[in-house]
Design a protein around this motif. Structure first.
Motif, PDB file in Angstrom:
ATOM      1  N   PHE A   1       0.992  -1.330  -0.080  1.00 37.62           N
ATOM      2  CA  PHE A   1      -0.053  -0.033  -0.174  1.00 37.62           C
ATOM      3  C   PHE A   1       0.880   1.180   0.011  1.00 37.62           C
ATOM      4  N   TYR A   2       2.042   1.248   0.682  1.00 35.84           N
ATOM      5  CA  TYR A   2       2.999   2.346   0.810  1.00 35.84           C
ATOM      6  C   TYR A   2       3.274   2.745  -0.516  1.00 35.84           C
ATOM      7  N   ARG A   3       3.878   1.629  -1.038  1.00 34.16           N
ATOM      8  CA  ARG A   3       4.522   1.922  -2.479  1.00 34.16           C
ATOM      9  C   ARG A   3       3.571   2.273  -3.702  1.00 34.16           C
ATOM     10  N   ASN A   4       2.436   1.874  -3.417  1.00 31.78           N
ATOM     11  CA  ASN A   4       1.237   2.000  -4.683  1.00 31.78           C
ATOM     12  C   ASN A   4       0.403   3.031  -4.331  1.00 31.78           C
ATOM     13  N   ASN A   5       0.111   3.578  -2.996  1.00 31.39           N
ATOM     14  CA  ASN A   5      -0.697   4.494  -2.812  1.00 31.39           C
ATOM     15  C   ASN A   5      -0.275   5.554  -1.998  1.00 31.39           C
ATOM     16  N   LYS A   6       0.797   5.578  -1.313  1.00 36.47           N
ATOM     17  CA  LYS A   6       1.362   6.564  -0.345  1.00 36.47           C
ATOM     18  C   LYS A   6       0.479   7.261   0.589  1.00 36.47           C
ATOM     19  N   PRO A   7      -0.151   6.508   1.379  1.00 35.79           N
ATOM     20  CA  PRO A   7      -1.048   6.886   2.370  1.00 35.79           C
ATOM     21  C   PRO A   7      -0.391   7.800   3.470  1.00 35.79           C
ATOM     22  N   ALA A   8      -1.157   8.790   3.554  1.00 35.44           N
ATOM     23  CA  ALA A   8      -0.690  10.134   4.425  1.00 35.44           C
ATOM     24  C   ALA A   8      -0.488   9.495   6.026  1.00 35.44           C
ATOM     25  N   ILE A   9      -1.601   8.502   6.111  1.00 38.80           N
ATOM     26  CA  ILE A   9      -1.850   8.067   7.586  1.00 38.80           C
ATOM     27  C   ILE A   9      -2.129   6.591   7.480  1.00 38.80           C
ATOM     28  N   MET A  10      -1.621   5.852   8.203  1.00 45.74           N
ATOM     29  CA  MET A  10      -1.833   4.321   8.208  1.00 45.74           C
ATOM     30  C   MET A  10      -2.105   3.871   9.671  1.00 45.74           C
ATOM     31  N   LEU A  11      -3.323   3.300   9.941  1.00 45.32           N
ATOM     32  CA  LEU A  11      -3.880   3.004  11.315  1.00 45.32           C
ATOM     33  C   LEU A  11      -3.719   1.691  11.434  1.00 45.32           C
ATOM     34  N   PHE A  12      -3.195   1.340  12.619  1.00 47.35           N
ATOM     35  CA  PHE A  12      -3.138  -0.221  13.065  1.00 47.35           C
ATOM     36  C   PHE A  12      -3.546  -0.437  14.504  1.00 47.35           C
ATOM     37  N   PRO A  13      -4.896  -0.611  14.467  1.00 44.63           N
ATOM     38  CA  PRO A  13      -5.572  -0.871  15.873  1.00 44.63           C
ATOM     39  C   PRO A  13      -5.232  -2.404  16.088  1.00 44.63           C
ATOM     40  N   THR A  14      -4.880  -2.682  17.782  1.00 45.13           N
ATOM     41  CA  THR A  14      -4.595  -3.526  18.147  1.00 45.13           C
ATOM     42  C   THR A  14      -5.149  -3.971  19.480  1.00 45.13           C
ATOM     43  N   ASN A  15      -5.478  -5.260  19.758  1.00 41.04           N
ATOM     44  CA  ASN A  15      -5.733  -5.563  21.295  1.00 41.04           C
ATOM     45  C   ASN A  15      -4.630  -5.641  22.252  1.00 41.04           C
TER      46      ASN A  15
ATOM     47  N   LYS B   1       9.049  -2.641  11.788  1.00 38.28           N
ATOM     48  CA  LYS B   1       9.327  -2.962  10.396  1.00 38.28           C
ATOM     49  C   LYS B   1       8.774  -2.142   9.553  1.00 38.28           C
ATOM     50  N   ILE B   2       7.511  -1.931   9.717  1.00 40.37           N
ATOM     51  CA  ILE B   2       6.448  -0.979   9.017  1.00 40.37           C
ATOM     52  C   ILE B   2       7.159   0.621   9.160  1.00 40.37           C
ATOM     53  N   LEU B   3       7.328   0.972  10.296  1.00 38.46           N
ATOM     54  CA  LEU B   3       7.948   2.324  10.282  1.00 38.46           C
ATOM     55  C   LEU B   3       9.233   2.545   9.385  1.00 38.46           C
ATOM     56  N   ARG B   4       9.902   1.398   9.382  1.00 42.37           N
ATOM     57  CA  ARG B   4      11.275   1.601   8.685  1.00 42.37           C
ATOM     58  C   ARG B   4      10.919   1.628   7.220  1.00 42.37           C
ATOM     59  N   GLN B   5       9.945   0.963   6.681  1.00 44.29           N
ATOM     60  CA  GLN B   5       9.579   0.736   5.208  1.00 44.29           C
ATOM     61  C   GLN B   5       8.575   1.782   4.770  1.00 44.29           C
ATOM     62  N   CYS B   6       8.006   2.267   5.757  1.00 40.28           N
ATOM     63  CA  CYS B   6       6.892   3.520   5.327  1.00 40.28           C
ATOM     64  C   CYS B   6       7.190   4.858   6.036  1.00 40.28           C
ATOM     65  N   PRO B   7       8.643   5.463   5.750  1.00 44.90           N
ATOM     66  CA  PRO B   7       9.002   6.618   6.145  1.00 44.90           C
ATOM     67  C   PRO B   7       8.081   7.697   6.109  1.00 44.90           C
ATOM     68  N   GLN B   8       7.571   8.000   4.988  1.00 48.63           N
ATOM     69  CA  GLN B   8       6.636   9.124   4.730  1.00 48.63           C
ATOM     70  C   GLN B   8       5.356   9.102   4.897  1.00 48.63           C
ATOM     71  N   SER B   9       4.913   7.778   5.726  1.00 48.64           N
ATOM     72  CA  SER B   9       3.434   7.882   6.284  1.00 48.64           C
ATOM     73  C   SER B   9       3.461   8.236   7.857  1.00 48.64           C
ATOM     74  N   ILE B  10       2.332   8.700   8.301  1.00 53.02           N
ATOM     75  CA  ILE B  10       2.216   8.514   9.712  1.00 53.02           C
ATOM     76  C   ILE B  10       1.914   7.169   9.989  1.00 53.02           C
ATOM     77  N   ILE B  11       2.377   6.553  10.916  1.00 50.62           N
ATOM     78  CA  ILE B  11       2.056   5.195  11.436  1.00 50.62           C
ATOM     79  C   ILE B  11       1.435   5.321  12.669  1.00 50.62           C
ATOM     80  N   VAL B  12       0.029   5.120  12.887  1.00 42.37           N
ATOM     81  CA  VAL B  12      -0.589   5.067  14.068  1.00 42.37           C
ATOM     82  C   VAL B  12      -0.995   3.603  14.698  1.00 42.37           C
ATOM     83  N   VAL B  13      -0.479   3.231  15.761  1.00 41.97           N
ATOM     84  CA  VAL B  13      -0.959   2.361  16.377  1.00 41.97           C
ATOM     85  C   VAL B  13      -1.891   2.612  17.726  1.00 41.97           C
TER      86      VAL B  13
END
Length: 304
Positions: free
Chosen positions: A27-41, A54-66
């Motif tokens: 998704f990062y390479r093809n769609n360049k999401p501004a924000i990527m959300l990862f909800p978890t229990n 690993k996600i943070l390192r390969q998606c440096p231009q997206s805001i990664i929200v857990v």
């Protein structure tokens, strides 16, 4: 497909997928999401930390929200989740993740609480507890999913929901500098305030208050490739496999157009937070109200 503003993964527990990092990268390479959300229990502390990094390192231009799920404190959370020890494991995950914002400037750590009849009288202490956690930038309260006429809403007190969102708003205004770290953070915070008020009104008035852009600006892609306009409606636009994985062709299909037309005309209503976000941010009629909240936050921040 064009660039995405917001990409949210959902489940089940998303971190159980061995290919979560790979999917995120695609998704990062093809769609360049501004924000990527990862909800978890939060039940898999070490695995969650490893895959998040690993996600943070390969998606440096997206805001990664857990977003960690926290529906109560200690045994109350365990009971609601029907999982003994889940609160302790969630807090262990928090402790592993709370230092990552110092390492990765594109990382946001938050908490989400599902508001339901079983915990509506405990919101005060839940909000106070989350507010005390170092490194938590956002605390969202999501009203339990479903149709407002469902049994799950029968015992929910609208006044208690309003009190909880008002407390969140007051906490936010008391610490404007501590909200989201990404560009446009105060606009998003203003939208959060407006969104929760509209959800509260929707509960009370039992009707759609603003236009819904489900199927036009929001889509749900299921694990088997089916495409839906939202999580609640059961009619599918079709399957991406039948359209050579071209989402543009899916949403331009005759079936998709028919479903979108029915959404516009039938006036269904819900309290789905993800859709209220889009319905506010892309509705010019709400820009004066959004601007008003934004200006209040700017002024509040300048006073601190």
């Amino acid at each position: 497909m064009d660039s995405l503003l917001w990409l949210a993964f959902s489940g089940g527990e998303i971190y159980l997928r061995d290919d979560l990092v790979e999917i995120s990268g695609i998704f990062y390479r093809n769609n360049k999401p501004a924000i990527m959300l990862f909800p978890t229990n939060g039940l898999l502390p070490e695995l969650i930390k490893d895959r998040t990094e690993k996600i943070l390192r390969q998606c440096p231009q997206s805001i990664i929200v857990v977003k960690l799920s926290l529906d109560g404190l200690s045994d109350e959370h365990d009971t609601l989740r029907n999982t003994p020890g889940s609160f302790e494991k969630t807090m262990a995950t928090y402790n592993l993740l709370k230092g990552l914002p110092d390492i990765y400037p594109n990382f946001e750590l938050g908490v989400n609480t599902v508001f339901c009849s079983e915990n509506q009288d405990k919101m005060d202490k839940i909000i106070d507890f989350v507010n005390s956690l170092k490194g938590i930038k956002t605390h969202t309260i999501s009203l339990i999913r479903g149709n407002l006429s469902d049994k799950s809403f029968k015992d929910i007190d609208c006044r208690k929901y309003y009190y909880a969102i008002e407390k969140l708003e007051n906490n936010l205004k008391a610490n404007v500098s501590g909200i989201y770290r990404f560009k446009g953070a105060k606009i998003k915070a203003a939208q959060d305030i407006l969104q929760r008020r509209l959800i509260s009104r929707t509960m009370l008035e039992q009707k759609r208050l603003i236009p819904c852009y489900a199927g036009r600006l929001n889509l749900v892609l299921s694990e088997n490739g089916d495409v839906y306009p939202c999580e609640i409606l059961t009619e599918t636009f079709g399957n991406v496999r039948d359209y050579a994985y071209d989402m543009g062709k899916v949403i331009q299909s005759d079936n998709a157009k028919k479903i979108i037309s029915s959404i516009i005309n039938k006036k269904c209503y819900c309290t789905h937070e993800c859709y209220f976000m889009t319905n506010i941010m892309f509705n010019p009629a709400l820009y004066p109200a959004l601007a008003s909240e934004y200006i209040r936050l700017i002024k509040q921040g300048s006073l601190q």
